[in-house]
Scaffold this active site. Structure first.
Site, short mmCIF file in Angstrom:
data_model
loop_
_atom_site.label_atom_id
_atom_site.label_comp_id
_atom_site.label_asym_id
_atom_site.label_seq_id
_atom_site.Cartn_x
_atom_site.Cartn_y
_atom_site.Cartn_z
N GLY A 1 -0.91 4.26 1.91
CA GLY A 1 -1.93 3.24 1.67
C GLY A 1 -3.19 3.49 2.50
O GLY A 1 -3.33 4.52 3.17
N GLN A 2 -4.10 2.52 2.46
CA GLN A 2 -5.40 2.66 3.13
C GLN A 2 -5.22 2.86 4.64
O GLN A 2 -5.79 3.77 5.23
CB GLN A 2 -6.25 1.40 2.86
N LEU A 3 -4.45 2.01 5.27
CA LEU A 3 -4.23 2.13 6.72
C LEU A 3 -3.25 3.25 7.04
O LEU A 3 -3.47 4.08 7.93
CB LEU A 3 -3.71 0.79 7.26
N ASP B 1 6.92 5.84 1.71
CA ASP B 1 6.21 4.94 0.79
C ASP B 1 6.97 4.97 -0.51
O ASP B 1 7.73 5.90 -0.76
CB ASP B 1 4.75 5.40 0.59
N LYS C 1 2.29 -13.60 5.80
CA LYS C 1 1.83 -13.06 7.10
C LYS C 1 2.18 -14.01 8.24
O LYS C 1 2.67 -13.57 9.28
CB LYS C 1 0.32 -12.76 7.06
N GLY D 1 4.77 2.32 4.01
CA GLY D 1 3.46 2.12 3.37
C GLY D 1 2.47 3.20 3.80
O GLY D 1 1.27 2.96 3.89
N TYR E 1 -0.05 -14.44 0.20
CA TYR E 1 -0.19 -13.35 1.17
C TYR E 1 -0.24 -13.93 2.60
O TYR E 1 0.48 -13.48 3.49
CB TYR E 1 -1.46 -12.57 0.85
N ASP F 1 11.68 2.61 -0.84
CA ASP F 1 11.28 1.22 -1.05
C ASP F 1 11.82 0.41 0.13
O ASP F 1 13.02 0.48 0.43
CB ASP F 1 11.88 0.71 -2.38
P1 NAD Z 1 -2.37 -0.64 0.86
O1 NAD Z 1 -2.14 -1.53 -0.31
O2 NAD Z 1 -3.48 0.34 0.81
O3 NAD Z 1 -1.04 0.13 1.24
C1 NAD Z 1 0.21 -0.50 1.21
C2 NAD Z 1 1.24 0.55 0.88
O4 NAD Z 1 2.52 -0.08 0.80
C3 NAD Z 1 0.98 1.25 -0.47
O5 NAD Z 1 0.88 2.65 -0.29
C4 NAD Z 1 2.18 0.87 -1.33
O6 NAD Z 1 2.62 1.90 -2.19
C5 NAD Z 1 3.22 0.56 -0.26
N1 NAD Z 1 4.26 -0.34 -0.75
C6 NAD Z 1 4.12 -1.46 -1.49
N2 NAD Z 1 5.32 -1.97 -1.78
C7 NAD Z 1 6.25 -1.17 -1.21
C8 NAD Z 1 7.66 -1.17 -1.16
N3 NAD Z 1 8.38 -2.12 -1.78
N4 NAD Z 1 8.28 -0.18 -0.47
C9 NAD Z 1 7.57 0.78 0.14
N5 NAD Z 1 6.23 0.86 0.11
C10 NAD Z 1 5.58 -0.11 -0.56
O7 NAD Z 1 -2.55 -1.61 2.13
P2 NAD Z 1 -3.22 -1.29 3.55
O8 NAD Z 1 -4.62 -1.74 3.48
O9 NAD Z 1 -2.92 0.10 3.95
O10 NAD Z 1 -2.44 -2.34 4.47
C11 NAD Z 1 -1.39 -1.95 5.32
C12 NAD Z 1 -0.91 -3.17 6.07
O11 NAD Z 1 -1.99 -3.72 6.81
C13 NAD Z 1 -0.39 -4.28 5.17
O12 NAD Z 1 0.72 -4.89 5.76
C14 NAD Z 1 -1.55 -5.23 5.10
O13 NAD Z 1 -1.11 -6.54 4.84
C15 NAD Z 1 -2.15 -5.09 6.48
N6 NAD Z 1 -3.55 -5.47 6.52
C16 NAD Z 1 -4.48 -4.76 5.81
C17 NAD Z 1 -5.80 -5.16 5.83
C18 NAD Z 1 -6.86 -4.43 5.04
O14 NAD Z 1 -8.02 -4.87 5.00
N7 NAD Z 1 -6.56 -3.31 4.42
C19 NAD Z 1 -6.19 -6.26 6.61
C20 NAD Z 1 -5.22 -6.97 7.30
C21 NAD Z 1 -3.89 -6.55 7.27
#
Ligand code: NAD
Length: 310
Positions: free
Chosen positions: A11-13, A34, A142, A8, A138, A49
């Site tokens: 993504g944002q994190l 990703d 978790k 991932g 969700y 994936d």
């Molecule tokens: P995001 O949606 O920005 O990024 C998630 C990434 O996972 C995306 O780039 C997506 O393409 C990738 N992804 C989705 N399905 C996939 C698959 N089958 N195979 C490979 N990659 C896949 O989310 P984020 O905000 O970066 O969150 C990262 C983690 O932190 C997650 O587990 C989320 O639950 C957790 N989290 C986030 C927040 C928040 O506020 N952003 C808060 C609590 C926990």
């Protein structure tokens, strides 16, 4: 941590965590993966994936990976619209990564969330160990993930560690469909049009954290002395707790003409109403020295400066 794989990673994190890990451990030692296309920053990337166990296994084996940051997931609002897919990605992805960690002796980071709690959980000063009956798919993935990580640690000795993150606020990559996305969107709107229409009620109080603290928490936990960790897979961590109204007021300190109105999205409001208002993170402080650097005022100032530069 010598050879790290991030799932991932775009993504944002993941996009910001990958950069920090590359700066610290060397770009060639941090493999970003990703299912979406690669980051623009230089460094190794695999399109992968997390449900594809055999490719994941091959990548981990051929690159001698010893640590996995498993971030790939569907987030709260998107998951609620696609519950079966959310279960598939969030749970099958996690068990694949846990199995691979068991087979190749990798340490594993798994981010849980405030979503792992539910309406029966005490919403203020939410204890580290308390009732967890989430009502969203969700949240169900978790809390199941937290338990599965504990199981793999207890039965197979996998060094799995995790955090219950609050809403994450960042200036680099836009959020991916969570309930706290308003706390990022509001900054772009404030700079572009001095107005924001918020999808949560004005008085919806939730825990939040600025991205530099979120990254620091993940790396500090993964490098902590494992003998000091009693809660391993699901540490409450928070940095601030505010409502949309309070965030708007703080933005108005910098942009006086900024205005906010509210058009509540029932789906995301219901999700937010099922989450705690403010977690107690004393276990993280005691067991591995967690300390947030950014409160509301410092975060708002830094976000406005960073977004204006983008
Ligand atoms: P995001 O949606 O920005 O990024 C998630 C990434 O996972 C995306 O780039 C997506 O393409 C990738 N992804 C989705 N399905 C996939 C698959 N089958 N195979 C490979 N990659 C896949 O989310 P984020 O905000 O970066 O969150 C990262 C983690 O932190 C997650 O587990 C989320 O639950 C957790 N989290 C986030 C927040 C928040 O506020 N952003 C808060 C609590 C926990």
């Amino acid at each position: 941590m010598k050879k790290i794989l991030v799932t991932g990673a775009t993504g944002q994190l993941g996009s910001e965590l990958t950069i920090t890990l590359r700066n610290r451990y060397g770009a060639e030692n941090v493999l970003a993966t990703d299912k979406k296309p690669a980051l623009s920053e230089p460094g190794p990337f695999y399109c992968l994936d997390v449900r594809d166990m055999s490719t994941l296994n091959q990548v981990v084996e051929s690159n001698n990976i010893d640590t996995i940051f498993h971030l790939a997931a569907l987030l709260s609002a998107v998951a609620e619209q696609k519950p079966q897919q959310a279960w598939d990605i969030n749970m099958n992805g996690l068990i694949n990564v846990l199995e691979i960690s068991r087979m190749h002796h990798c340490a594993l980071f798994f981010p849980s969330s405030i979503a792992a709690f539910g309406t029966e959980t005490p919403s203020m000063d939410t204890p580290q160990d308390t009732i967890q009956r989430p009502t969203t798919i969700y949240g169900i993935t978790k809390v199941s993930g937290e338990l599965l990580c504990d199981y793999y640690h207890r039965h197979f000795g996998v060094d799995a560690r995790g955090l219950r993150y609050p809403g994450l606020i960042s200036s680099k990559t836009k959020p991916g469909g969570g309930t706290t996305d308003y706390a990022v969107d509001i900054f772009y709107a404030a700079i572009k049009s001095q107005h924001y229409e918020c999808f949560l009620r004005a008085d919806t109080q939730l825990d939040m954290m600025y991205m530099p603290d979120a990254i620091d928490a993940a790396i500090t936990l993964m490098t902590a002395d494992s003998t000091q960790l009693k809660h391993r897979n699901a540490f409450n961590v928070t940095a601030m707790s505010f409502t949309p109204q309070q965030l708007a007021a703080e933005i108005q300190e910098h942009i006086p003409e900024f205005t906010i109105t509210y058009r509540v999205d029932p789906l995301r409001q219901a999700i937010a109403d099922s989450w705690p208002r403010h977690m107690n993170d004393s276990a993280a402080k005691a067991e591995w020295g967690w300390r947030a650097q950014f409160g509301l005022q410092a975060m708002v100032k830094n976000m406005l400066e960073k977004i204006a530069l983008n």
